[in-house]
Design a protein around this motif. Structure first.
Motif, PDB file in Angstrom:
ATOM      1  N   LEU A  64       0.851  -1.180  -0.052  1.00  0.00           N
ATOM      2  CA  LEU A  64      -0.011   0.109   0.033  1.00  0.00           C
ATOM      3  C   LEU A  64       0.666   1.306  -0.019  1.00  0.00           C
ATOM      4  O   LEU A  64       0.448   2.286  -0.564  1.00  0.00           O
ATOM      5  N   SER A  65       2.010   1.202   0.838  1.00  0.00           N
ATOM      6  CA  SER A  65       2.870   2.356   0.934  1.00  0.00           C
ATOM      7  C   SER A  65       3.486   2.696  -0.527  1.00  0.00           C
ATOM      8  O   SER A  65       3.574   3.974  -1.178  1.00  0.00           O
ATOM      9  N   ILE A  66       4.133   1.699  -1.132  1.00  0.00           N
ATOM     10  CA  ILE A  66       4.531   1.662  -2.578  1.00  0.00           C
ATOM     11  C   ILE A  66       3.451   2.232  -3.672  1.00  0.00           C
ATOM     12  O   ILE A  66       3.669   3.148  -4.527  1.00  0.00           O
ATOM     13  N   LYS A  67       2.278   1.942  -3.364  1.00  0.00           N
ATOM     14  CA  LYS A  67       1.076   2.401  -4.163  1.00  0.00           C
ATOM     15  C   LYS A  67       1.072   3.687  -4.243  1.00  0.00           C
ATOM     16  O   LYS A  67       0.799   4.665  -5.007  1.00  0.00           O
ATOM     17  N   TYR A  68       0.810   4.167  -2.963  1.00  0.00           N
ATOM     18  CA  TYR A  68       0.791   5.573  -2.378  1.00  0.00           C
ATOM     19  C   TYR A  68       1.698   6.558  -3.086  1.00  0.00           C
ATOM     20  O   TYR A  68       1.607   7.609  -3.702  1.00  0.00           O
ATOM     21  N   VAL A  69       3.047   6.022  -2.956  1.00  0.00           N
ATOM     22  CA  VAL A  69       4.046   6.934  -3.557  1.00  0.00           C
ATOM     23  C   VAL A  69       4.191   6.946  -5.046  1.00  0.00           C
ATOM     24  O   VAL A  69       4.209   7.887  -5.475  1.00  0.00           O
ATOM     25  N   LYS A  70       3.524   5.869  -5.739  1.00  0.00           N
ATOM     26  CA  LYS A  70       3.459   5.957  -7.080  1.00  0.00           C
ATOM     27  C   LYS A  70       2.247   6.566  -7.543  1.00  0.00           C
ATOM     28  O   LYS A  70       2.248   7.303  -8.608  1.00  0.00           O
ATOM     29  N   THR A  71       1.248   6.586  -6.860  1.00  0.00           N
ATOM     30  CA  THR A  71      -0.099   7.130  -7.437  1.00  0.00           C
ATOM     31  C   THR A  71      -0.627   8.400  -6.701  1.00  0.00           C
ATOM     32  O   THR A  71      -1.255   9.301  -7.226  1.00  0.00           O
ATOM     33  N   LYS A  72      -0.297   8.767  -5.320  1.00  0.00           N
ATOM     34  CA  LYS A  72      -0.771   9.702  -4.654  1.00  0.00           C
ATOM     35  C   LYS A  72       0.240  10.708  -4.093  1.00  0.00           C
ATOM     36  O   LYS A  72      -0.232  11.752  -3.619  1.00  0.00           O
ATOM     37  N   MET A  73       1.482  10.266  -3.876  1.00  0.00           N
ATOM     38  CA  MET A  73       2.490  11.443  -3.392  1.00  0.00           C
ATOM     39  C   MET A  73       2.667  12.424  -4.229  1.00  0.00           C
ATOM     40  O   MET A  73       2.996  12.354  -5.519  1.00  0.00           O
ATOM     41  N   PRO A  74       2.869  13.663  -3.570  1.00  0.00           N
ATOM     42  CA  PRO A  74       3.079  14.690  -4.515  1.00  0.00           C
ATOM     43  C   PRO A  74       4.606  14.587  -5.094  1.00  0.00           C
ATOM     44  O   PRO A  74       5.433  13.773  -4.363  1.00  0.00           O
ATOM     45  N   ARG A  75       4.858  14.886  -6.316  1.00  0.00           N
ATOM     46  CA  ARG A  75       6.236  14.754  -6.779  1.00  0.00           C
ATOM     47  C   ARG A  75       7.080  16.016  -6.836  1.00  0.00           C
ATOM     48  O   ARG A  75       8.038  16.201  -7.570  1.00  0.00           O
TER      49      ARG A  75
END
Length: 577
Positions: A87-98
């Motif tokens: 879930l953390s990896i999915k958050y980094v890839k889809t929801k985390m600001p860039r």
């Protein structure tokens, strides 16, 4: 099999997250069964039957709880860690600001957390490139992609450029030479020059109604494009992922992969308004820029006017980074406090991430328990064994066991509690779960706190926390004081004038009328005397070594001369004989 295991892990995690509700359901079921047993015993049996059934029910519940507890300790909690990591990896890839600024106290885990996040941002860039390549290959069916790949493999150096016009020119030459790599099935009545003219026409005005008759074009209702336009992007991405497969640019020594170090950041790459600036960035963008100690490198006070980000162009680089390097590019700045960074840079961040806490979960608990028991036995025999060979064997075994324990521990996880906010001054914010965030189908505007989970080895692999040690080494070489020579306080614990002179605070100097200029001149003279004495001592040592070398050389030369004379005499005697 992998999908089944992940599904099992997700199911168990959902049950664990709802354990309070499950406990209530279990209690409710036990109560209902007990009520049924009371009524049944009263109508058909006696009180003793009710007690027996209740004891049996209690045993069922006890063994159920015991089984759940054992399963959780043996497998369940690792299922939860694995699910949290996904879930953390999915958050980094889809929801985390860039594009964000990270802050936190010294040792809070800013660099290590960003090191783990960097890895998954990099994986996301590679996955996006691979998806685009596959997508274009499916659309551009008339072309022989395998032959195109072979040509690019042979002539890849020609396409490794950051100049679009040069890349396009090489691309057009390639298409002319190879008849656009058109398949044999579509080669009938195919004309390369006409095909390229269609490309130019669509690039010049893709909305011209007269161009709708072009056969090899792709229209996604946004902008019509020629298939060759898509192949330009394909070539660009193919070269990038196969021959320019590096994405991380940082000012901290970091390993990008287990084999390759990251690229070194330079302010010449971002200070785009300075004459000395350069532009090494790839045509497709897709880079991860990380700068640590941003508070010290871009402070909000003490910068000369010519070095301010607004003047050098770094502020404009930040403002236009998405247009310059693409929407997938990541820009991270790390520091101790967000408000210490230069204001013109702070206002361009998409988010501010504050490190709250890290929690380590070491791996291999069960195996480590048994290894420690065996290690105790090995230590005993390494001390008590009468034979030296046997003792050495046990010491080798002990070393390997300790290494195995460390490796097992490092196979665990780290949980990082972080606060994500839109302003550097956000105050208290609510705690959200990752599942709640994934329920948002749009950008998140609220401030929130979340808990991310990554593998422990992803945190600490491939970066150096003491990367500025060369600065300390250079300062130490020019220092005239060693640590064991530092002045101590007197046992009476009274501040004296010698202490004030030694400490060098300007406030104390003015209070005690200390002439710091004269003291510094005296220190400089004393330092020069020591240096001269040191140089003279070094000269004496060199002279002594030279003398000894000369002496040895003369002795060897005399020996060689004597041996040559003896040989000559022997030859003369042999001739006479």
């Amino acid at each position: 099999m992998k999908a089944f295991i992940e599904k099992l892990q997700d199911t168990y995690t959902n049950l664990y997250d709802n354990k309070k509700a499950l406990k209530k359901w279990l209690i409710a079921i036990v109560v209902i069964i007990s009520i049924y047993q009371i009524i049944n015993s009263y109508l058909n049996y006696d009180f003793k039957h009710f007690i027996d059934m209740e004891l049996l029910l209690g045993l069922y519940v006890f063994f159920l709880v015991l089984f759940c507890r054992l399963f959780h300790e043996a497998f369940g909690k690792w299922y939860i860690h694995a699910t949290r990591e996904r879930l953390s990896i999915k958050y980094v890839k889809t929801k985390m600001p860039r594009k964000f600024k990270t802050d936190g106290d010294t040792g809070a885990g800013k660099d290590s957390t960003m090191n783990a996040i960097k890895k998954h941002f990099r994986d996301d860039l590679i996955e996006k490139i691979e998806d685009d390549l596959e997508y274009i290959e499916m659309i551009c069916y008339p072309y022989d992609i395998n032959k195109l790949n072979d040509y690019l493999d042979i002539h890849h150096e020609e396409f490794m450029t950051n100049i679009k016009t040069k890349f396009f020119s090489s691309y057009i030459d390639m298409m002319k030479i190879n008849n656009c790599f058109i398949k044999k099935y579509y080669s009938k009545d195919f004309n390369t020059e006409e095909h390229l003219k269609e490309l130019y026409s669509l690039q010049k005005n893709p909305f011209d109604p007269d161009l709708k008759i072009i056969k090899f074009q792709y229209n996604d209702l946004i902008q019509p494009r020629h298939y060759l336009s898509l192949l330009i992007k394909y070539c660009m991405l193919y070269i990038r992922i196969n021959y320019m497969n590096y994405y991380v640019v940082t000012n901290q020594p970091t390993m990008e992969t287990s084999e390759e170090p990251a690229l070194l950041f330079s302010t010449n790459f971002t200070n785009i308004q300075e004459d000395s600036s350069s532009w090494p960035w790839p045509i497709d963008g897709n880079v991860i820029i990380i700068q640590t100690e941003g508070d010290a490198l871009y402070p909000n006070t003490g910068i000369s006017k010519n070095k301010k980000p607004m003047k050098t162009g770094y502020r404009n680089f930040n403002a236009f980074i998405r247009h310059l390097l693409g929407e997938n590019t990541v820009h991270i700045m790390i520091g101790q406090k967000n408000s210490r960074t230069e204001k013109s840079l702070r206002e361009l961040n998409h988010a501010f991430i504050s490190m709250i806490e890290q929690t380590k979960v070491y791996g291999g608990e069960k195996r480590i328990f048994f290894i420690n028991k065996f290690l105790t036995w090995v230590k005993f025999w390494s001390e008590k064994s009468p034979r030296r060979k046997a003792r050495e064997k046990q010491l080798r075994r002990q070393s390997r066991l300790i290494e195995k324990i460390t490796r097992l521990e490092n196979s665990g996880y780290i949980y990082a509690d972080i606060k994500i906010s839109k302003s550097e001054l956000s105050g208290e914010v609510p705690e959200w779960t990752l599942k709640k965030i994934f329920r948002y189908d749009k950008a998140i505007r609220e401030n929130y706190t979340i808990r991310l989970c990554f593998k422990l080895k992803d945190y600490y692999f491939g970066y150096n926390t003491h990367y500025a040690e060369s600065v300390a080494e250079e300062k130490a070489k020019n220092s005239d004081t060693q640590f064991h020579e530092v002045m101590r306080w007197d046992p009476d614990l009274i501040l004296k004038k010698k202490h004030i002179v030694y400490m060098g605070y300007s406030v104390f100097d003015s209070m005690m009328n200390i002439d710091r200029v004269s003291i510094n001149k005296f220190k400089k003279l004393d330092k020069n005397k020591k240096r001269i004495a040191k140089d003279e001592e070094l000269k004496k040592k060199v002279s002594k070594v030279v003398t000894e070398v000369k002496k040895i050389a003369e002795e060897k030369l005399d020996k060689i001369v004597k041996e040559n004379n003896a040989d000559e005499k022997k030859e003369v005697q042999e001739k006479k004989g």
